[in-house]
Structure formats: C-alpha cells, structure tokens
Scaffold this motif. Sequence first.
Motif, mmCIF file in Angstrom:
data_model
loop_
_atom_site.group_PDB
_atom_site.id
_atom_site.type_symbol
_atom_site.label_atom_id
_atom_site.label_comp_id
_atom_site.label_asym_id
_atom_site.label_seq_id
_atom_site.Cartn_x
_atom_site.Cartn_y
_atom_site.Cartn_z
ATOM 1 N N HIS A 230 51.682 29.307 86.252
ATOM 2 C CA HIS A 230 52.317 29.813 86.794
ATOM 3 C C HIS A 230 53.398 29.668 87.518
ATOM 4 O O HIS A 230 54.321 28.435 87.216
ATOM 5 C CB HIS A 230 51.436 28.879 88.118
ATOM 6 C CG HIS A 230 49.993 29.260 87.906
ATOM 7 N ND1 HIS A 230 48.848 28.800 88.721
ATOM 8 C CD2 HIS A 230 49.340 30.464 87.828
ATOM 9 C CE1 HIS A 230 47.258 29.332 88.249
ATOM 10 N NE2 HIS A 230 47.937 30.059 87.670
ATOM 11 N N GLU A 233 55.409 27.238 89.670
ATOM 12 C CA GLU A 233 54.953 25.456 89.628
ATOM 13 C C GLU A 233 55.773 24.455 89.330
ATOM 14 O O GLU A 233 55.066 23.877 88.300
ATOM 15 C CB GLU A 233 53.551 25.993 89.722
ATOM 16 C CG GLU A 233 52.388 26.543 90.395
ATOM 17 C CD GLU A 233 51.038 26.221 89.867
ATOM 18 O OE1 GLU A 233 50.814 25.795 89.133
ATOM 19 O OE2 GLU A 233 50.538 27.239 90.916
ATOM 20 N N ARG A 280 52.925 34.349 90.672
ATOM 21 C CA ARG A 280 51.552 34.137 89.752
ATOM 22 C C ARG A 280 51.281 34.628 88.536
ATOM 23 O O ARG A 280 51.097 33.521 87.708
ATOM 24 C CB ARG A 280 50.744 34.762 90.319
ATOM 25 C CG ARG A 280 49.220 33.971 90.713
ATOM 26 C CD ARG A 280 49.395 32.695 90.690
ATOM 27 N NE ARG A 280 48.068 32.251 90.668
ATOM 28 C CZ ARG A 280 47.404 31.317 91.410
ATOM 29 N NH1 ARG A 280 48.664 30.224 91.225
ATOM 30 N NH2 ARG A 280 46.225 30.419 90.680
ATOM 31 N N HIS A 325 49.666 21.393 87.510
ATOM 32 C CA HIS A 325 50.002 22.557 88.685
ATOM 33 C C HIS A 325 50.885 22.409 89.274
ATOM 34 O O HIS A 325 51.087 21.371 89.829
ATOM 35 C CB HIS A 325 48.788 24.025 88.467
ATOM 36 C CG HIS A 325 48.491 24.359 87.757
ATOM 37 N ND1 HIS A 325 48.369 25.838 87.593
ATOM 38 C CD2 HIS A 325 47.823 23.370 86.152
ATOM 39 C CE1 HIS A 325 47.297 25.925 86.438
ATOM 40 N NE2 HIS A 325 47.180 24.964 85.817
ATOM 41 N N SER A 326 50.991 22.853 90.774
ATOM 42 C CA SER A 326 51.911 22.785 91.724
ATOM 43 C C SER A 326 50.807 23.782 93.058
ATOM 44 O O SER A 326 50.406 25.200 92.978
ATOM 45 C CB SER A 326 53.076 22.798 92.091
ATOM 46 O OG SER A 326 53.697 22.389 90.658
HETATM 47 ZN ZN LIG Z 1 48.829 26.990 88.873
#
Ligand SMILES: [Zn+2]
Length: 420
Positions: A230, A233, A280, A325-326
Amino acid sequence: MKKFKVNSLLILFTSILFLSACNQDPKWKGQEPIVRVSTLTKPIQYQLKKTFDLGNGIYCSNDFDGARLNGVVLTNDTLVSALITPENTPINGSPWYAFKIWSNSEKNIYLKLTYLEGVSHRYYPKLSRDGLSWNNLDSINYLPDTTSIMEGGAPSNITMKLSVSTDTLWVAAQELITSKHMQDWTDDLATISYITKSTIGESRDGRPIPVLKIGVADDKKMIIVLSRQHPPEVTGYLAMKAFVEAIATDNELARRFRDEYNTYIIPMVNPDGVDNGHWRHNTGGIDLNRDWEDFNQKETTLVKAFLTNKLESSKGEFYFGVDFHSTFHDIFYTIDPELKGNMPGLVPDMIQAMTEDIPNFDPNIKPGGLDGPKISSTSFLFYELGAESVTFEIGDDTPRDLIKKKGEIAAIKLMELMLK
Ligand SMILES: [Zn+2]
C-alpha cells in the motif's frame, strides 16, 4: 417521592453504565474484517504531471515520483486550493498527497487541501526543503475545518499556512520514500558481503521489484519480509527498515542467525503505486493485499512464484513471515494462536518479548478469524507456506524514534527465539 426514587435509580444505572464503559479495554479495535473482492484488473486515472502556474507569481508541481496533486487553483490573492483524488474507486480512505510549491517573491499563503467527495483528511502535513529531511507542519499553522467533521472525527478539508519563496517547499502526507529511495537503500545494504540483491521480476509498468537475501545459510531455514503493498504506508516501511537493519548488523546474535537462517526481503511490492502517488492500489487498479488467493495481479503473482520456487529448489521451509503496513494506530494482526505452523507460538512470543525492552509498550494484538477469507499476504504465508506470520501495522503518527525501536527490537527478539 416516587419520582425522586425513579430519578435516583436512573442516576445509579447511568453511573454503572458509565463505570463499566470506563473499565473496557481502551485499545483500538482495528479495521473492519477484510472482505473478498474481485481482483481483476480495472482502469486507473493517471495524473496530469506538470508545473501549475497559479498566477500572482505562485507555482505548484506534481512532476516527480510519488507526487499526488490532481488540481490546484489560486482562489484569491493568498488562498491556494488543491484537489486530491484517488487512482480509482472504491478505495480505502488513505488520501495521499505530495507536491512542490514556490513563488517568485517571499509571501505567506494559505493552502487548502480538499479531497474526493465523502473522503476525510487523514495525514498530518510534512514539509521539506530538499525532499529528504521532513518535519511536521508547525501546529499553529494547521487549520482543520472544524465545521466539516465527518464520521470518524476527521474534517473533510484542512488549510495550512505556509511561507513560500523561490526556495521550493515540498508538502507531503508522509516522508517521501519512492522506489528510487528503496533502490538506494537496498544497493547500500548489498555492498555487505553476506547480503545479495536481485529482482523477482518487473511490475506492471516495468519497475524492477528487488529482493534482498541476508545470510550465509543454505536455504533449509528461511524467513520472509514484505512491505509497501500500500503506497502511503511509509511508517510501516520505516519499521521494516529498522527490522531488516537489525538482522543485517554486525553483532554476535545477528551473525549466529545468519549462519542458520536466510532472510529474504521484498521491501516494495507495489513500486508503481508508490511512484504514481497512489492512495492504495497498483496500476491494475487493485488492492494487492486482497489478491493472495486469486493472484490476478502481476506483483502478487511474482512474489508467490519467488516463494514457491524457493521452497521447491531448496526443499527447505519458511518459518516466519511478516508484512509491514500502516494504519491509524499500532496493531498486530496475527493468525489465531490455535493454529500451528512451522514454529508454533513464535509470533505471540516475539510480541511478548518486545515488551521487555520497549518501555510502557502494551501491544494491541488482533488474531484473525478462523473462517475469514484467506486473501491477504499473511494468510498466504501461513496457510500455504506454514510460516508463522503477522501483519505488523504502525500508526500514521507513531513517533519515528519509537517506530525504529519497535522494528529493531522485534528483529532482536525474533532472532533470539528462533535460535533457542
Ligand atoms: Zn496496508
């Protein structure tokens, strides 16, 4: 008299309700469970890359990797309004923005960030003069539109007060870390004798997707590290860097680990999304972390092929897998501890051990449902490869020194546990 009693009872009940609410676990509950969606390629909208001459001697540019600025206009002498839209919809609410602004004389301006209808502001603005070192916008210059608070508590738009001059000012949602930065970082690491760099192939748009190998073991025992499916992130990416650097470091523990285990790292699974400033998706218009069952997208297919080929050629095993991820707050999405992979208990033990060395760290752990769709990377790593796996999520606003510490300590604890 009767009325008094009823009121007293009401107050009593309300107090009990209030107190029980206070006693509830205050931890963030995490995102809603993921749902299965089609991952067949869809069109995306590319940005018009250019320098925008706004008039009054003010200019903006999105003509660089990682930029996102879809429209911008001078609304009056001192107000610049910017429009930020995603690559396609529907899409997760992670509205990334990044652009440069300057003027031919020094002046103070207001810059308003607006988004696609129905999307609220998320990322606190970061400023830079060189695109490398970044600082948060001073809070006195941050003016959220409190009349436009949306569901979730964030405003639909914010305004920042900026002083602009001939010296270009970079404005971005997070520190700008593009595929070029990732290539430079991995090239640096690959100068070390026990680290090699190669690629697993090219993304849809032809960007190389590098893989690092750290270790001098045979491939009987392996671990896998993923990041940046993503694009926005960045905080997860920063934790990934610290994690990897701890395994690459020159000390007794890391040396012993590298003698026994090889670590494979794919630090940027979605370089097209990153360099195109996506919110995204990849350039196939798809959330890659929903494609680990159907494998309709090139990037996920390449990672799968790399991992399964590795297993076939070595007759070894992946014992651990992590995808960084974030999200809004730090959280670990784990596999239900009832289920056993190649090294049962490893992930819960690693997280527990991290609390020994990180002051006041009370980890937020959310085990995945046993019957949810198995469409994310960590489901694939666990259910298909047997690797004990975890989605390591870092909050958008987690202090950068704490991110580094978490990444580093996680790696140290993991190495200690895996050598036991
Ligand atoms: Zn993510």
